[in-house]
Design a protein around this motif. Sequence first.
Motif, PDB file in Angstrom:
ATOM      1  N   THR A   1       6.980  34.879   2.167  1.00 52.07           N
ATOM      2  CA  THR A   1       7.140  36.313   1.914  1.00 52.07           C
ATOM      3  C   THR A   1       6.765  37.154   3.128  1.00 52.07           C
ATOM      4  O   THR A   1       7.009  38.359   3.143  1.00 52.07           O
ATOM      5  N   ILE A   2       6.184  36.522   4.135  1.00 52.36           N
ATOM      6  CA  ILE A   2       5.771  37.252   5.333  1.00 52.36           C
ATOM      7  C   ILE A   2       6.949  37.313   6.299  1.00 52.36           C
ATOM      8  O   ILE A   2       7.422  36.294   6.788  1.00 52.36           O
ATOM      9  N   ALA A   3       7.412  38.534   6.535  1.00 53.58           N
ATOM     10  CA  ALA A   3       8.514  38.775   7.471  1.00 53.58           C
ATOM     11  C   ALA A   3       8.190  40.053   8.236  1.00 53.58           C
ATOM     12  O   ALA A   3       7.543  40.952   7.693  1.00 53.58           O
ATOM     13  N   PRO A   4       8.626  40.141   9.491  1.00 57.44           N
ATOM     14  CA  PRO A   4       8.289  41.325  10.292  1.00 57.44           C
ATOM     15  C   PRO A   4       8.636  42.653   9.639  1.00 57.44           C
ATOM     16  O   PRO A   4       7.884  43.621   9.757  1.00 57.44           O
ATOM     17  N   ASP A   5       9.747  42.710   8.902  1.00 61.74           N
ATOM     18  CA  ASP A   5      10.154  43.973   8.306  1.00 61.74           C
ATOM     19  C   ASP A   5       9.694  44.158   6.856  1.00 61.74           C
ATOM     20  O   ASP A   5       9.990  45.175   6.230  1.00 61.74           O
ATOM     21  N   ALA A   6       8.942  43.198   6.334  1.00 58.05           N
ATOM     22  CA  ALA A   6       8.425  43.303   4.959  1.00 58.05           C
ATOM     23  C   ALA A   6       7.281  44.320   4.909  1.00 58.05           C
ATOM     24  O   ALA A   6       6.525  44.471   5.868  1.00 58.05           O
ATOM     25  N   ASN A   7       7.145  44.984   3.777  1.00 68.52           N
ATOM     26  CA  ASN A   7       6.076  45.952   3.590  1.00 68.52           C
ATOM     27  C   ASN A   7       4.743  45.218   3.449  1.00 68.52           C
ATOM     28  O   ASN A   7       4.587  44.372   2.565  1.00 68.52           O
ATOM     29  N   LEU A   8       3.799  45.552   4.317  1.00 64.37           N
ATOM     30  CA  LEU A   8       2.507  44.873   4.358  1.00 64.37           C
ATOM     31  C   LEU A   8       1.739  45.018   3.044  1.00 64.37           C
ATOM     32  O   LEU A   8       1.329  44.031   2.442  1.00 64.37           O
ATOM     33  N   LYS A   9       1.577  46.253   2.585  1.00 64.25           N
ATOM     34  CA  LYS A   9       0.779  46.510   1.382  1.00 64.25           C
ATOM     35  C   LYS A   9       1.406  45.873   0.146  1.00 64.25           C
ATOM     36  O   LYS A   9       0.714  45.245  -0.647  1.00 64.25           O
ATOM     37  N   ASP A  10       2.715  46.035  -0.011  1.00 59.87           N
ATOM     38  CA  ASP A  10       3.390  45.481  -1.190  1.00 59.87           C
ATOM     39  C   ASP A  10       3.381  43.961  -1.189  1.00 59.87           C
ATOM     40  O   ASP A  10       3.133  43.338  -2.233  1.00 59.87           O
ATOM     41  N   THR A  11       3.644  43.362  -0.042  1.00 56.18           N
ATOM     42  CA  THR A  11       3.695  41.903   0.043  1.00 56.18           C
ATOM     43  C   THR A  11       2.331  41.283  -0.216  1.00 56.18           C
ATOM     44  O   THR A  11       2.220  40.276  -0.911  1.00 56.18           O
ATOM     45  N   LEU A  12       1.299  41.903   0.340  1.00 55.33           N
ATOM     46  CA  LEU A  12      -0.051  41.356   0.181  1.00 55.33           C
ATOM     47  C   LEU A  12      -0.724  41.817  -1.102  1.00 55.33           C
ATOM     48  O   LEU A  12      -1.717  41.224  -1.522  1.00 55.33           O
ATOM     49  N   GLY A  13      -0.205  42.876  -1.729  1.00 58.03           N
ATOM     50  CA  GLY A  13      -0.835  43.405  -2.931  1.00 58.03           C
ATOM     51  C   GLY A  13      -2.243  43.892  -2.653  1.00 58.03           C
ATOM     52  O   GLY A  13      -3.161  43.640  -3.425  1.00 58.03           O
ATOM     53  N   LEU A  14      -2.420  44.598  -1.549  1.00 60.42           N
ATOM     54  CA  LEU A  14      -3.753  45.011  -1.112  1.00 60.42           C
ATOM     55  C   LEU A  14      -4.300  46.186  -1.903  1.00 60.42           C
ATOM     56  O   LEU A  14      -3.604  47.163  -2.147  1.00 60.42           O
ATOM     57  N   ASP A  15      -5.564  46.066  -2.263  1.00 61.41           N
ATOM     58  CA  ASP A  15      -6.300  47.210  -2.784  1.00 61.41           C
ATOM     59  C   ASP A  15      -7.335  47.580  -1.721  1.00 61.41           C
ATOM     60  O   ASP A  15      -7.381  46.969  -0.650  1.00 61.41           O
ATOM     61  N   SER A  16      -8.161  48.574  -1.997  1.00 62.46           N
ATOM     62  CA  SER A  16      -9.093  49.051  -0.971  1.00 62.46           C
ATOM     63  C   SER A  16     -10.085  47.975  -0.533  1.00 62.46           C
ATOM     64  O   SER A  16     -10.435  47.885   0.647  1.00 62.46           O
ATOM     65  N   LEU A  17     -10.533  47.141  -1.445  1.00 67.39           N
ATOM     66  CA  LEU A  17     -11.454  46.070  -1.085  1.00 67.39           C
ATOM     67  C   LEU A  17     -10.768  45.022  -0.213  1.00 67.39           C
ATOM     68  O   LEU A  17     -11.366  44.496   0.726  1.00 67.39           O
ATOM     69  N   ASP A  18      -9.496  44.754  -0.507  1.00 69.14           N
ATOM     70  CA  ASP A  18      -8.734  43.808   0.312  1.00 69.14           C
ATOM     71  C   ASP A  18      -8.581  44.310   1.738  1.00 69.14           C
ATOM     72  O   ASP A  18      -8.588  43.527   2.687  1.00 69.14           O
ATOM     73  N   TYR A  19      -8.431  45.625   1.913  1.00 71.02           N
ATOM     74  CA  TYR A  19      -8.334  46.186   3.261  1.00 71.02           C
ATOM     75  C   TYR A  19      -9.619  45.921   4.042  1.00 71.02           C
ATOM     76  O   TYR A  19      -9.580  45.609   5.225  1.00 71.02           O
ATOM     77  N   VAL A  20     -10.759  46.045   3.377  1.00 64.11           N
ATOM     78  CA  VAL A  20     -12.036  45.747   4.027  1.00 64.11           C
ATOM     79  C   VAL A  20     -12.050  44.284   4.460  1.00 64.11           C
ATOM     80  O   VAL A  20     -12.431  43.969   5.595  1.00 64.11           O
ATOM     81  N   ASP A  21     -11.645  43.389   3.581  1.00 63.75           N
ATOM     82  CA  ASP A  21     -11.588  41.963   3.920  1.00 63.75           C
ATOM     83  C   ASP A  21     -10.631  41.715   5.082  1.00 63.75           C
ATOM     84  O   ASP A  21     -10.919  40.912   5.969  1.00 63.75           O
ATOM     85  N   LEU A  22      -9.501  42.415   5.081  1.00 67.06           N
ATOM     86  CA  LEU A  22      -8.524  42.261   6.150  1.00 67.06           C
ATOM     87  C   LEU A  22      -9.114  42.713   7.481  1.00 67.06           C
ATOM     88  O   LEU A  22      -8.976  42.019   8.496  1.00 67.06           O
ATOM     89  N   VAL A  23      -9.797  43.844   7.478  1.00 68.21           N
ATOM     90  CA  VAL A  23     -10.421  44.355   8.703  1.00 68.21           C
ATOM     91  C   VAL A  23     -11.463  43.369   9.224  1.00 68.21           C
ATOM     92  O   VAL A  23     -11.487  43.057  10.417  1.00 68.21           O
ATOM     93  N   VAL A  24     -12.304  42.861   8.346  1.00 62.51           N
ATOM     94  CA  VAL A  24     -13.337  41.904   8.754  1.00 62.51           C
ATOM     95  C   VAL A  24     -12.696  40.638   9.322  1.00 62.51           C
ATOM     96  O   VAL A  24     -13.120  40.121  10.360  1.00 62.51           O
ATOM     97  N   THR A  25     -11.655  40.148   8.677  1.00 60.84           N
ATOM     98  CA  THR A  25     -10.978  38.936   9.137  1.00 60.84           C
ATOM     99  C   THR A  25     -10.343  39.160  10.511  1.00 60.84           C
ATOM    100  O   THR A  25     -10.445  38.301  11.393  1.00 60.84           O
ATOM    101  N   VAL A  26      -9.708  40.307  10.703  1.00 62.50           N
ATOM    102  CA  VAL A  26      -9.107  40.627  12.005  1.00 62.50           C
ATOM    103  C   VAL A  26     -10.195  40.717  13.070  1.00 62.50           C
ATOM    104  O   VAL A  26     -10.046  40.156  14.168  1.00 62.50           O
ATOM    105  N   GLU A  27     -11.282  41.403  12.759  1.00 52.95           N
ATOM    106  CA  GLU A  27     -12.367  41.552  13.736  1.00 52.95           C
ATOM    107  C   GLU A  27     -12.963  40.201  14.119  1.00 52.95           C
ATOM    108  O   GLU A  27     -13.280  39.971  15.285  1.00 52.95           O
ATOM    109  N   MET A  28     -13.088  39.307  13.162  1.00 50.58           N
ATOM    110  CA  MET A  28     -13.633  37.971  13.445  1.00 50.58           C
ATOM    111  C   MET A  28     -12.666  37.142  14.293  1.00 50.58           C
ATOM    112  O   MET A  28     -13.093  36.429  15.201  1.00 50.58           O
ATOM    113  N   ASN A  29     -11.381  37.227  14.013  1.00 41.84           N
ATOM    114  CA  ASN A  29     -10.391  36.413  14.704  1.00 41.84           C
ATOM    115  C   ASN A  29     -10.026  36.939  16.087  1.00 41.84           C
ATOM    116  O   ASN A  29      -9.737  36.152  16.993  1.00 41.84           O
ATOM    117  N   PHE A  30     -10.007  38.256  16.240  1.00 44.65           N
ATOM    118  CA  PHE A  30      -9.515  38.843  17.481  1.00 44.65           C
ATOM    119  C   PHE A  30     -10.566  39.611  18.274  1.00 44.65           C
ATOM    120  O   PHE A  30     -10.287  40.098  19.367  1.00 44.65           O
TER     121      PHE A  30
END
Length: 83
Positions: A24-53
């Motif tokens: 389901t991950i494609a460059p033109d796919a909608n990030l929020k809809d594909t991942l089904g992110l809520d506000s807590l998921d965004y926090v997890d995403l930020v932490v994961t990005v910060e740890m990896n990059f």
Amino acid sequence: MNKAEIIETINGFLVEEFEVDGDTIAPDANLKDTLGLDSLDYVDLVVTVEMNFKVKLGEADFVGIATFQDFYDLIENKIIAKG
């Protein structure tokens, strides 16, 4: 880290940490809809990005981020700016 490595890393942790179907991950796919992110998921995403990059993301960074390509570009630009 080149663009292909950034995309591979991001897609890898999205599949593992967020249990997203890799098909389901494609460059033109909608990030929020594909991942089904809520506000807590965004926090997890930020932490994961910060740890990896080793870059910092703020709420303002997500303004205008709609697709996976937008997200890849954001991370790439953060890495470049970090030097």
